[in-house]
Scaffold this motif. Structure first.
Motif, short mmCIF file in Angstrom:
data_model
loop_
_atom_site.label_atom_id
_atom_site.label_comp_id
_atom_site.label_asym_id
_atom_site.label_seq_id
_atom_site.Cartn_x
_atom_site.Cartn_y
_atom_site.Cartn_z
N UNK A 27 0.81 -1.21 0.00
CA UNK A 27 0.00 0.00 0.00
C UNK A 27 0.84 1.26 0.00
N UNK A 28 2.03 1.19 -0.60
CA UNK A 28 2.96 2.33 -0.53
C UNK A 28 2.85 3.28 -1.72
N UNK A 29 1.76 3.19 -2.44
CA UNK A 29 1.51 4.18 -3.48
C UNK A 29 0.87 5.42 -2.89
N UNK A 30 0.44 6.31 -3.77
CA UNK A 30 -0.25 7.52 -3.31
C UNK A 30 -1.03 8.08 -4.48
N UNK A 31 -2.36 8.17 -4.34
CA UNK A 31 -3.18 8.66 -5.43
C UNK A 31 -3.08 7.73 -6.64
N UNK A 32 -2.78 8.32 -7.81
CA UNK A 32 -2.69 7.54 -9.04
C UNK A 32 -1.39 6.77 -9.15
N UNK A 33 -0.44 7.04 -8.26
CA UNK A 33 0.88 6.41 -8.33
C UNK A 33 0.91 5.17 -7.45
N UNK A 34 1.36 4.04 -8.02
CA UNK A 34 1.46 2.80 -7.26
C UNK A 34 2.90 2.31 -7.25
N UNK A 35 3.27 1.71 -6.13
CA UNK A 35 4.62 1.16 -5.97
C UNK A 35 4.49 -0.34 -5.70
N UNK A 36 5.08 -1.15 -6.57
CA UNK A 36 5.04 -2.59 -6.37
C UNK A 36 3.71 -3.20 -6.76
N UNK A 37 3.66 -4.53 -6.73
CA UNK A 37 2.46 -5.28 -7.10
C UNK A 37 1.85 -5.86 -5.82
N UNK A 38 0.99 -5.08 -5.19
CA UNK A 38 0.39 -5.49 -3.92
C UNK A 38 -0.36 -6.81 -4.04
N UNK A 39 -1.18 -6.93 -5.07
CA UNK A 39 -2.02 -8.12 -5.19
C UNK A 39 -1.19 -9.38 -5.36
N UNK A 40 -0.13 -9.31 -6.17
CA UNK A 40 0.72 -10.49 -6.37
C UNK A 40 1.43 -10.87 -5.08
N UNK A 41 1.91 -9.89 -4.33
CA UNK A 41 2.60 -10.18 -3.08
C UNK A 41 1.64 -10.72 -2.02
N UNK A 94 11.02 -7.21 0.49
CA UNK A 94 10.73 -5.88 -0.02
C UNK A 94 9.98 -5.96 -1.35
N UNK A 95 8.91 -5.20 -1.45
CA UNK A 95 8.08 -5.23 -2.65
C UNK A 95 8.43 -4.16 -3.66
N UNK A 96 9.39 -3.26 -3.33
CA UNK A 96 9.69 -2.14 -4.21
C UNK A 96 11.01 -2.30 -4.95
N UNK A 97 11.54 -3.53 -5.00
CA UNK A 97 12.78 -3.78 -5.72
C UNK A 97 12.47 -4.55 -7.00
N UNK A 98 13.30 -4.40 -8.04
CA UNK A 98 13.05 -5.12 -9.30
C UNK A 98 12.99 -6.63 -9.07
N UNK A 99 12.00 -7.28 -9.67
CA UNK A 99 11.87 -8.73 -9.53
C UNK A 99 11.37 -9.17 -8.17
N UNK A 100 10.71 -8.28 -7.43
CA UNK A 100 10.31 -8.58 -6.06
C UNK A 100 9.35 -9.75 -5.99
N UNK A 101 8.40 -9.83 -6.89
CA UNK A 101 7.40 -10.89 -6.83
C UNK A 101 8.04 -12.25 -7.12
N UNK A 102 8.90 -12.29 -8.13
CA UNK A 102 9.57 -13.54 -8.47
C UNK A 102 10.47 -13.99 -7.31
N UNK A 103 11.14 -13.03 -6.68
CA UNK A 103 11.99 -13.36 -5.55
C UNK A 103 11.16 -13.89 -4.38
N UNK A 104 10.02 -13.27 -4.13
CA UNK A 104 9.14 -13.73 -3.06
C UNK A 104 8.65 -15.15 -3.32
N UNK A 105 8.32 -15.45 -4.56
CA UNK A 105 7.88 -16.80 -4.91
C UNK A 105 9.02 -17.81 -4.68
N UNK A 106 10.24 -17.42 -5.03
CA UNK A 106 11.39 -18.31 -4.84
C UNK A 106 11.62 -18.58 -3.36
N UNK A 107 11.46 -17.54 -2.53
CA UNK A 107 11.63 -17.72 -1.08
C UNK A 107 10.57 -18.66 -0.53
#
Length: 256
Positions: free
Chosen positions: A11-25, A224-237
């Motif tokens: 939930x670290x976006x703001x208004x129209x700007x989103x950071x990371x893929x919340x739903x995937x994480x 961390x959800x705001x780094x490149x490849x965060x979702x793939x890394x989370x799945x690997x973990x």
């Protein structure tokens, strides 16, 4: 069976700007540290993430930070203790409203960014965070680094202090995190990250950047959800933990 919680800052976006893929994480983690509007987040984002987390059975925590949207809460601020206490209390209460609307409640508190790092070493700010939690609900655990000042002050005040490790962050020999300004602040290799997480979960230790072994008794590990490849890394973990017969579950849920 050994168990560990996986958490992520969401939930670290703001208004129209989103950071990371919340739903995937949220399909991977077991605890969600939801930004409460001070360093990031806004009412609609908080509402959306709380509903999505509740639908998935993910525990919701208040990710409280400095009043610093422009700096994403990563710039230290010297607060008067009572003002910091009230800012933290305000954020917990704001998130609680959206948790209730989603049919859940705030399950724990985790400081964000510069507040996390400052409360880890400075008694004044640690005490302000502790005072806010006690004023709201002393049954709420606080998620923080083991051995930190916040961990010690929370435990001394009768709160449940839950040790947290970091999957993709470098560690100094004294157990603190490597500053983000350094090139070795992040660990990028997925195999190395999985090995680190498994070692923290099973042995309660992590290898620092100088090769020394640092005690790290943790019950939750941050992805961390705001780094490149965060979702793939989370799945690997997640897959690596399951392969090692380690159960992934919220630290707020009692072990059967």
């Amino acid at each position: 069976m050994t168990s560990i919680d996986l958490n992520a800052d969401l939930g670290e976006g703001f208004g129209a700007w989103r950071l990371g893929d919340d739903d995937a994480l949220l399909d991977i983690v077991t605890s969600a540290n939801v930004a409460c509007g001070f360093h990031a987040g806004d009412p609609s984002t908080m509402h959306r993430v709380c509903r999505a987390a509740t639908d998935r059975g993910v525990a919701i925590g208040a990710q409280v930070g400095y009043r610093d949207l422009a700096g994403f809460g990563r710039r230290r601020i010297d607060y008067e203790p009572g003002e910091l206490r009230d800012d933290v209390l305000y954020q917990i209460g704001a998130l609680e409203a959206f948790c209730r609307a989603a049919g859940d409640r705030v399950r724990y508190v985790k400081p964000h960014g510069a507040l996390y790092n400052t409360a880890a070493v400075e008694p004044g700010q640690a005490d302000a965070v502790v005072a806010a939690i006690i004023a709201y609900d002393r049954e709420l655990p606080v998620l923080c680094q083991p051995g930190s000042v916040l961990h010690e002050r929370a435990a001394a005040a009768g709160l449940t202090a839950v040790g947290e490790g970091f999957a993709d962050r470098g560690y100094l020999p004294d157990g603190r995190l490597v500053p983000r300004s350094r090139p070795d602040a992040l660990v990028h290799d997925p195999d190395a990250v999985v090995e680190r997480v498994t070692r923290m979960a099973v042995d309660g230790e992590v290898v620092a950047v100088d090769g020394s072994v640092v005690p790290s008794p943790v019950r939750s590990i941050c992805l961390h959800g705001d780094t490149p490849g965060a979702v793939e890394l989370a799945r690997a973990v997640w897959s690596g933990l399951r392969a090692a017969s380690i159960q992934v579950r919220p630290f707020t849920r009692p072990i059967p």
